[in-house]
Write a protein that holds these residues in place. Structure first.
Motif, mmCIF file in Angstrom:
data_model
loop_
_atom_site.group_PDB
_atom_site.id
_atom_site.type_symbol
_atom_site.label_atom_id
_atom_site.label_comp_id
_atom_site.label_asym_id
_atom_site.label_seq_id
_atom_site.Cartn_x
_atom_site.Cartn_y
_atom_site.Cartn_z
ATOM 1 N N GLY A 145 69.338 89.288 2.691
ATOM 2 C CA GLY A 145 69.042 88.889 4.207
ATOM 3 C C GLY A 145 68.818 90.432 4.789
ATOM 4 N N ALA A 146 68.791 91.706 4.216
ATOM 5 C CA ALA A 146 68.820 92.616 4.828
ATOM 6 C C ALA A 146 67.357 93.191 5.278
ATOM 7 C CB ALA A 146 69.257 93.929 3.623
ATOM 8 N N GLY A 147 66.351 92.467 4.555
ATOM 9 C CA GLY A 147 65.000 92.605 5.068
ATOM 10 C C GLY A 147 64.187 93.350 4.069
ATOM 11 N N LYS A 148 64.581 93.351 2.508
ATOM 12 C CA LYS A 148 63.847 94.065 1.643
ATOM 13 C C LYS A 148 62.181 93.225 1.615
ATOM 14 C CE LYS A 148 67.178 92.964 -1.348
ATOM 15 N NZ LYS A 148 68.256 92.393 -0.272
ATOM 16 N N THR A 149 62.621 91.920 1.448
ATOM 17 C CA THR A 149 61.031 91.406 1.302
ATOM 18 C C THR A 149 60.208 91.342 2.573
ATOM 19 O OG1 THR A 149 62.285 89.491 0.071
ATOM 20 C CG2 THR A 149 60.215 89.023 0.563
ATOM 21 N N THR A 150 61.011 91.383 3.857
ATOM 22 C CA THR A 150 60.294 91.558 4.960
ATOM 23 C C THR A 150 59.319 92.752 4.905
ATOM 24 O OG1 THR A 150 62.243 90.275 6.104
ATOM 25 C CG2 THR A 150 60.455 91.450 7.648
ATOM 26 N N LEU A 151 59.892 93.871 4.680
ATOM 27 C CA LEU A 151 59.294 95.220 4.442
ATOM 28 C C LEU A 151 58.131 95.136 3.516
ATOM 29 C CD1 LEU A 151 60.355 98.334 5.384
ATOM 30 C CD2 LEU A 151 60.638 98.541 2.696
ATOM 31 N N GLY A 175 59.871 91.337 14.156
ATOM 32 C CA GLY A 175 60.527 89.895 14.326
ATOM 33 C C GLY A 175 59.829 88.932 13.805
ATOM 34 N N TYR A 176 60.307 88.031 13.131
ATOM 35 C CA TYR A 176 59.577 86.634 12.757
ATOM 36 C C TYR A 176 59.541 85.960 13.870
ATOM 37 C CZ TYR A 176 60.155 87.833 7.881
ATOM 38 O OH TYR A 176 60.087 88.063 6.684
ATOM 39 N N SER A 177 60.334 85.945 14.971
ATOM 40 C CA SER A 177 59.923 85.572 16.369
ATOM 41 C C SER A 177 60.388 86.523 17.235
ATOM 42 C CB SER A 177 60.715 84.196 16.442
ATOM 43 O OG SER A 177 62.135 84.481 16.551
ATOM 44 N N ILE A 184 64.283 90.126 17.032
ATOM 45 C CA ILE A 184 63.744 91.295 16.481
ATOM 46 C C ILE A 184 64.711 91.702 15.211
ATOM 47 C CG2 ILE A 184 63.186 93.846 16.733
ATOM 48 C CD1 ILE A 184 61.289 91.707 18.033
ATOM 49 N N LEU A 185 64.019 91.759 13.978
ATOM 50 C CA LEU A 185 64.671 91.930 13.025
ATOM 51 C C LEU A 185 64.671 93.423 12.677
ATOM 52 C CD1 LEU A 185 66.264 91.072 10.248
ATOM 53 C CD2 LEU A 185 63.950 90.998 9.250
ATOM 54 N N MET A 186 63.611 94.271 12.713
ATOM 55 C CA MET A 186 63.421 95.754 12.515
ATOM 56 C C MET A 186 63.219 96.333 13.881
ATOM 57 S SD MET A 186 61.229 95.956 9.324
ATOM 58 C CE MET A 186 61.745 95.340 7.575
ATOM 59 N N PHE A 237 52.682 78.459 7.282
ATOM 60 C CA PHE A 237 53.567 77.897 6.170
ATOM 61 C C PHE A 237 54.942 77.892 6.201
ATOM 62 C CE2 PHE A 237 49.223 78.738 4.653
ATOM 63 C CZ PHE A 237 48.792 77.724 4.220
ATOM 64 N N ASP A 238 55.594 78.693 7.114
ATOM 65 C CA ASP A 238 57.064 78.842 7.640
ATOM 66 C C ASP A 238 57.413 77.681 8.393
ATOM 67 O OD1 ASP A 238 57.142 81.471 6.307
ATOM 68 O OD2 ASP A 238 56.880 82.447 7.996
ATOM 69 N N THR A 239 56.162 77.103 9.065
ATOM 70 C CA THR A 239 56.724 76.190 10.018
ATOM 71 C C THR A 239 56.199 74.745 9.558
ATOM 72 O OG1 THR A 239 54.690 76.780 11.361
ATOM 73 C CG2 THR A 239 56.963 77.505 12.247
HETATM 74 N N1 LIG Z 1 59.519 83.423 7.421
HETATM 75 C C1 LIG Z 1 60.726 83.712 7.804
HETATM 76 N N2 LIG Z 1 60.663 83.151 9.048
HETATM 77 C C2 LIG Z 1 61.930 83.640 9.828
HETATM 78 N N3 LIG Z 1 62.866 84.288 9.371
HETATM 79 C C3 LIG Z 1 62.614 84.893 8.103
HETATM 80 C C4 LIG Z 1 61.604 84.414 7.249
HETATM 81 N N4 LIG Z 1 61.816 85.183 6.009
HETATM 82 C C5 LIG Z 1 63.180 85.865 6.200
HETATM 83 N N5 LIG Z 1 63.626 85.519 7.459
HETATM 84 C C6 LIG Z 1 65.022 86.291 7.965
HETATM 85 O O1 LIG Z 1 64.744 87.695 7.942
HETATM 86 C C7 LIG Z 1 65.969 88.306 7.493
HETATM 87 C C8 LIG Z 1 65.555 89.303 6.163
HETATM 88 O O2 LIG Z 1 65.160 88.471 5.102
HETATM 89 P P1 LIG Z 1 64.481 89.011 3.769
HETATM 90 O O3 LIG Z 1 63.860 87.896 3.034
HETATM 91 O O4 LIG Z 1 63.440 90.245 4.218
HETATM 92 O O5 LIG Z 1 65.705 89.632 3.149
HETATM 93 P P2 LIG Z 1 65.973 90.246 1.673
HETATM 94 O O6 LIG Z 1 66.536 91.349 1.787
HETATM 95 O O7 LIG Z 1 64.756 90.148 1.102
HETATM 96 O O8 LIG Z 1 66.873 88.944 1.035
HETATM 97 P P3 LIG Z 1 67.193 88.459 -0.369
HETATM 98 O O9 LIG Z 1 67.723 89.753 -1.183
HETATM 99 O O10 LIG Z 1 68.064 87.398 -0.163
HETATM 100 O O11 LIG Z 1 65.898 88.353 -0.788
HETATM 101 C C9 LIG Z 1 67.009 87.180 6.976
HETATM 102 O O12 LIG Z 1 67.576 87.067 8.154
HETATM 103 C C10 LIG Z 1 65.840 85.994 6.784
HETATM 104 O O13 LIG Z 1 66.755 84.872 7.251
#
Ligand SMILES: Nc1ncnc2c1ncn2[C@@H]1O[C@H](COP(=O)(O)OP(=O)(O)OP(=O)(O)O)[C@@H](O)[C@H]1O
Length: 591
Positions: free
Chosen positions: A389-395, A361-363, A367-369, A113-115
């Motif tokens: 964009g720090a990566g909170k939601t990603t965690l 990394g999403y790709s 690599i993000l983490m 759903f991201d793409t």
């Molecule tokens: N589905 C995705 N596909 C590719 N990159 C993504 C995706 N979701 C997030 N990112 C990238 O990963 C990085 C971390 O995003 P994330 O959403 O985890 O940040 P966040 O700390 O939760 O930000 P916010 O406080 O703005 O919600 C960002 O650079 C974002 O652009």
């Protein structure tokens, strides 16, 4: 062609009705094609009687007339019934395709759903399936009947005269070559057209859902330009595809007329030179008047099925393009189906969470983490903070296994989450998302959807913890009040409280709260805060906090920046460290 074959199982599933429809189509096309032949027999008999000065053979004529009447009635009834059964089969087939798509969507990974844009997926389920259904309905029976009519007409022509039967056959290779050429030319444009329609769908879904934001930022002109660009492209490809396709019909009609003239010319010659002898071969005897009449009728009748086939050309080409889009969705790579791990006893789990050298990394090339390590004791309240964009939601996404990590491991109670099935793992979690999304159903159903088979007592208990029971009881129908599609009959803050109740109804071991950024009035904010505090009691909880005032009491605060955990500790520890947390806190405090 390969795509069309994939449709067959959806139709053959309803074998009885499909076979009935096919048999009835064969019957009515036969009955229809026999009629000119039979009329020809009557005319031949009458002419022979008159020329031979014999009495009119009334008995013969009567029998043939009755057969013609029976053919006429059979034609009408079986045509009606064939359509009835076929439409039923097609509608059931389309129902099955739509439910297969729905099942498929549930099996696709979050990354799909991201793409793929929401509107485009929507278009494939609604418009594309409908285009295929219309083409099958309008096209399949007409084309099948058209070919059968041609076949039976030729058979009857051959019975009357082999030579003229053969002559009539020359039309077909001609029709085939022209049709194929024009069809191939138009097809890529039809594919482009369906894709552009998908793009329009995405665009309108996006603009409708963010109508207020567009107005707020005066983006109307920009959106209008984008809309014009898409619709202009639709107009252009729509013109090219439909024009190419519509040329088929007049072109073929002209060619058919030329072929008819040729056949009539030969017929005329055979009447003048009876028999027709070319190079010593007797090619044909002249047709008698009855046979001539049948031939003329058959030849004129040819144009009708050929026209049916060519006129449906654009409907069919659009359907082929739509079918390709539907199949592309059905063929998308699914998440592996997982079976529950029987060695895991979920009710014994305590909610301890560890991240060991997690890399993600999403790709793969971004690599993000790099190396995230966390150890969280059961029952702790963990706050995750950091700039956007720090990566909170990603965690959280990784903990919930919406995405798979590239290296390292994430464990709950020392069990690697990869060894659990996703439903098994997710049943440990309750989640309150930033956007308090509710679906169109009663308040009770919305809260109850947070757990399998939630009973009313559990729903009420969760609503009480979430401070929303009292409010629900003031609604016109209490827990049975229906929340409309846009959830516009409940306020933003009340929605947030209901989603907290939903997260709690299954009494999860781990709670995730993504704090809403939108502000509500102070009284509601206090209610939400107290609901969150109560919800977090006695369970491990992660809170993505935007207002640092909410997390002062957290057992552990993780400060994230650019995918890494840059600081961790309690509120007081972090203030003493005088690092990033302290400066974020200071800036919020100052503002
Ligand atoms: N589905 C995705 N596909 C590719 N990159 C993504 C995706 N979701 C997030 N990112 C990238 O990963 C990085 C971390 O995003 P994330 O959403 O985890 O940040 P966040 O700390 O939760 O930000 P916010 O406080 O703005 O919600 C960002 O650079 C974002 O652009």
């Amino acid at each position: 062609m390969k795509d069309i074959k994939r449709l067959l199982p959806y139709m053959t599933k309803y074998k009885l009705k499909l076979n009935l429809s096919i048999s009835l189509t064969i019957l009515y096309t036969f009955a229809r094609s026999a009629q000119p032949f039979l009329i020809g027999l009557i005319i031949s008999e009458l002419v022979a009687n008159v020329l031979g000065n014999t009495p009119i053979n009334l008995h013969y004529i009567m029998v043939i007339t009755i057969i013609i009447a029976v053919c006429g009635i059979t034609d009408a009834i079986s045509d009606y019934c064939a359509n009835y059964f076929l439409i039923d089969v097609i509608q059931k087939g389309m129902y099955d395709i739509r439910s297969d798509i729905q099942k498929k969507l549930n099996k696709l990974p979050v990354s799909f759903f991201d793409t793929h844009k929401q509107g485009d997926i929507l278009g494939r389920i609604t418009t594309d399936v409908d285009v295929v259904s219309v083409a099958l309905q309008q096209g399949i029976i007409k084309i099948f009947a058209a070919f059968l009519t041609l076949f039976f007409s030729i058979v009857f022509m051959f019975i009357r005269s082999t030579f003229f039967g053969l002559l009539a056959l020359i039309i077909f290779p001609l029709v085939y070559i022209i049709y194929r050429k024009l069809f191939q030319r138009a097809q890529p444009n039809f594919m482009k057209l369906q894709n552009e329609l998908g793009r329009l769908n995405s665009f309108t879904t996006e603009t409708f859902s963010s109508h207020d934001v567009i107005q707020l930022f005066n983006q109307e002109d920009h959106m209008q330009e984008k809309f014009n660009e898409i619709t202009e492209s639709i107009q252009e490809t729509g013109f090219k595809s439909n024009f190419n396709s519509s040329v088929i019909n007049p072109l073929l009609s002209s060619l058919l007329n030329l072929a008819y003239i040729l056949i009539f010319l030969v017929m005329g010659i055979t009447v003048l030179r009876n028999p027709l002898v070319i190079g010593g071969f007797v090619l044909s005897a002249a047709l008698d008047i009855g046979a001539l009449q049948s031939f003329i009728q058959y030849i004129w009748q040819f144009s009708s099925p050929i026209r049916d086939i060519t006129q449906l050309s654009n409907v069919i080409q659009a359907a082929i393009a739509s079918l390709a889009r539907v199949l592309e969705l059905l063929d998308a790579k699914e998440e592996k189906q997982q079976v529950n791990n029987p060695d895991i006893n979920l009710s014994d789990m305590t909610g301890q969470v560890t991240f060991n050298h997690v890399k993600f990394g999403y790709s793969p090339d971004k690599i993000l983490m790099q190396d995230v390590n966390i150890d969280i004791a059961p029952g702790s309240m963990v706050a995750v903070v950091g700039p956007t964009g720090a990566g909170k939601t990603t965690l959280i996404n990784l903990l919930m296994r919406f995405y798979d990590i590239n290296a390292g491991s994430i464990c709950i109670d020392t069990i690697d989450i990869k060894t659990m099935s996703k439903p098994q793992e997710r049943s440990l979690f309750g989640m309150v998302l930033q956007d308090p999304w509710l679906y169109a159903a009663s308040v009770a159903d919305n809260i109850g959807s947070g757990a399998d088979y939630a009973e009313r007592a559990q729903i009420i208990a969760a609503a009480k913890i979430a401070n929303v029971d009292h409010y629900i009881r003031t609604l016109p129908e209490g827990y049975e009040t229906f929340i409309n599609q846009e959830s516009s009959n409940v306020s933003q803050g009340q929605k947030q409280l209901i989603t907290i109740a939903r997260a709690l109804v299954g009494d999860p071991k781990i709670l995730i709260l993504d704090e809403a950024t939108s502000s509500v009035d102070t009284r509601l904010e206090l209610m939400i805060q107290s609901a969150m505090e109560k919800a977090m009691e006695n369970r491990t909880s992660f809170i993505i906090a935007h207002r640092l005032s909410t997390i002062r009491n957290a057992d552990l605060i993780l400060v994230m920046n650019q995918g890494s955990i840059v600081e961790h500790g309690t509120h007081d520890d972090l203030l003493l460290q005088d690092g990033m947390y302290s400066s974020i806190y200071q800036s919020q405090f100052d503002s």
